[in-house]
Design a protein around this motif. Sequence first.
Motif, short mmCIF file in Angstrom:
data_model
loop_
_atom_site.label_atom_id
_atom_site.label_comp_id
_atom_site.label_asym_id
_atom_site.label_seq_id
_atom_site.Cartn_x
_atom_site.Cartn_y
_atom_site.Cartn_z
N SER A 23 9.39 -0.46 -3.54
CA SER A 23 10.58 -0.37 -4.29
C SER A 23 11.79 0.23 -3.22
CB SER A 23 10.29 0.84 -5.19
OG SER A 23 11.47 1.01 -6.17
N PHE A 24 12.58 -0.40 -3.69
CA PHE A 24 14.00 -0.03 -2.63
C PHE A 24 14.97 0.99 -3.43
CE2 PHE A 24 12.26 -3.85 -0.55
CZ PHE A 24 12.12 -3.12 0.81
N GLU A 25 14.60 1.36 -4.59
CA GLU A 25 15.33 2.35 -5.46
C GLU A 25 15.87 3.39 -4.60
OE1 GLU A 25 14.63 5.26 -9.45
OE2 GLU A 25 13.51 3.46 -8.92
N PRO A 83 5.53 0.16 4.16
CA PRO A 83 4.08 0.20 4.16
C PRO A 83 3.61 1.33 4.83
CG PRO A 83 5.24 -2.00 4.82
CD PRO A 83 6.29 -1.02 4.72
N ALA A 84 2.30 1.73 4.49
CA ALA A 84 1.65 2.73 5.26
C ALA A 84 1.38 2.38 6.94
CB ALA A 84 0.43 3.22 4.73
N ASP A 90 -0.71 -3.76 3.51
CA ASP A 90 0.15 -2.94 2.50
C ASP A 90 -0.59 -3.01 1.39
OD1 ASP A 90 1.76 -1.34 1.31
OD2 ASP A 90 3.41 -3.09 0.95
N VAL A 91 -1.10 -2.00 0.89
CA VAL A 91 -1.89 -1.81 -0.38
C VAL A 91 -0.98 -1.80 -1.48
CG1 VAL A 91 -1.79 0.82 -0.74
CG2 VAL A 91 -3.87 -0.50 -1.54
N MET A 92 0.47 -1.71 -1.49
CA MET A 92 1.32 -1.73 -2.59
C MET A 92 1.54 -3.07 -2.93
SD MET A 92 4.14 1.29 -2.26
CE MET A 92 4.53 0.61 -0.46
N VAL A 308 -1.16 8.44 -0.27
CA VAL A 308 -1.00 7.08 0.18
C VAL A 308 -2.14 6.51 0.85
CG1 VAL A 308 0.57 5.63 1.90
CG2 VAL A 308 1.73 7.04 0.08
N GLU A 309 -2.75 7.35 1.94
CA GLU A 309 -3.75 7.07 2.75
C GLU A 309 -5.03 6.66 1.84
OE1 GLU A 309 -3.66 6.39 6.36
OE2 GLU A 309 -1.59 6.47 5.63
N LEU A 310 -5.16 7.46 0.80
CA LEU A 310 -6.20 7.23 -0.09
C LEU A 310 -6.10 5.86 -0.83
CD1 LEU A 310 -6.66 10.82 -1.73
CD2 LEU A 310 -8.40 10.02 0.11
N CYS A 311 -4.92 5.51 -1.04
CA CYS A 311 -4.69 4.38 -1.69
C CYS A 311 -5.07 3.17 -0.61
CB CYS A 311 -3.40 4.12 -2.29
SG CYS A 311 -3.08 5.08 -3.75
#
Length: 322
Positions: A23-25, A83-84, A90-92, A308-311
């Motif tokens: 998301s680039f919000e 991304p992480a 990238d999980v997202m 984030v790392e958990l995701c």
Amino acid sequence: MALEDAKNEMDHAFTRTDLKGPSFELTFAGATSFLRRRYSKDLSGVDIAVTGVPFDQAVTNRPGTRLGPRAIREASALQAPDPAYGWPFDVMSERVIVDYGDLAFDYANVPSFPGLLTAHIKGILEAGAASVVLGGDHYISFPILKAYAEKFGPMSLIQIDAHTDTWVDDDMDRVDHGTMFYKAVKSGIVDPATSVQIGIRTSNEDTLGVNIIDAREFHRIGPEAAAARAREIVGDRPCYLSFDIDGLDPAFAPGTGTPVWGGLSSAQAAALLRGLAGVNIQGGDVVEVSPPFDTTGATAIAGAHVAVELCQLLGWRMRGGA
């Protein structure tokens, strides 16, 4: 969505139509959800449900962890477009992740809380999603683990913490942030032989057979070796990862209920979590973020990175590690 859309798009927590991708919000504006994921109570097709548990019944000395989920969500807005770091995926972009909102409970009826939380997590698991939980004091891991054990059987636990939280407490109805893993082992929902606690730096004579990599050993062998040992201990068993933010040294996370010196740096924690890729993780939490005791926001930022790392760890398991 792309970077040029930032000037036109806002409030992705409610307005975004796609459930994958960054998301680039504007980071400083808009409705705040975890990583600007869409808020949703519909878990159809969802891979990971991020949910908050704003509970702080029993934190030693420093209350305020009920404000942790809100602070972590706000801090995560800084990461939403990126991304992480250090992962080959990238999980997202690969997995459907939603912000499932917070657990609803009666703050004045503490005895009802554990059952409500277990039912909340059971609903997520029954929908086929994994949970990443933003806490909240560390007691919340016990009701969460009950839901996981009901689905997977006794769980292996990876706990990153300053404290073992296995002090003796045979009253299973007591709501205490320092005895919940004693109860989890004694009630058979955590297998101590295939569990490991990392970063421990407080005394406890009886650790109930849980493997310990204390803070001194961790600093001696380093995060990569600690991660390798944890992977060996857990093997391929279903695993739950609980990260108490006081696993970090107070220099990196002052806003916690029980700060203890001599802990992990944020860089070490990042390397440790990345090194755990390959464990059969089914869910996780980050707890004890207490914003009132950190005006800089550094603790919430650390908590957001842990989440984030958990995701990412869940996404790595879901993609088969390739």
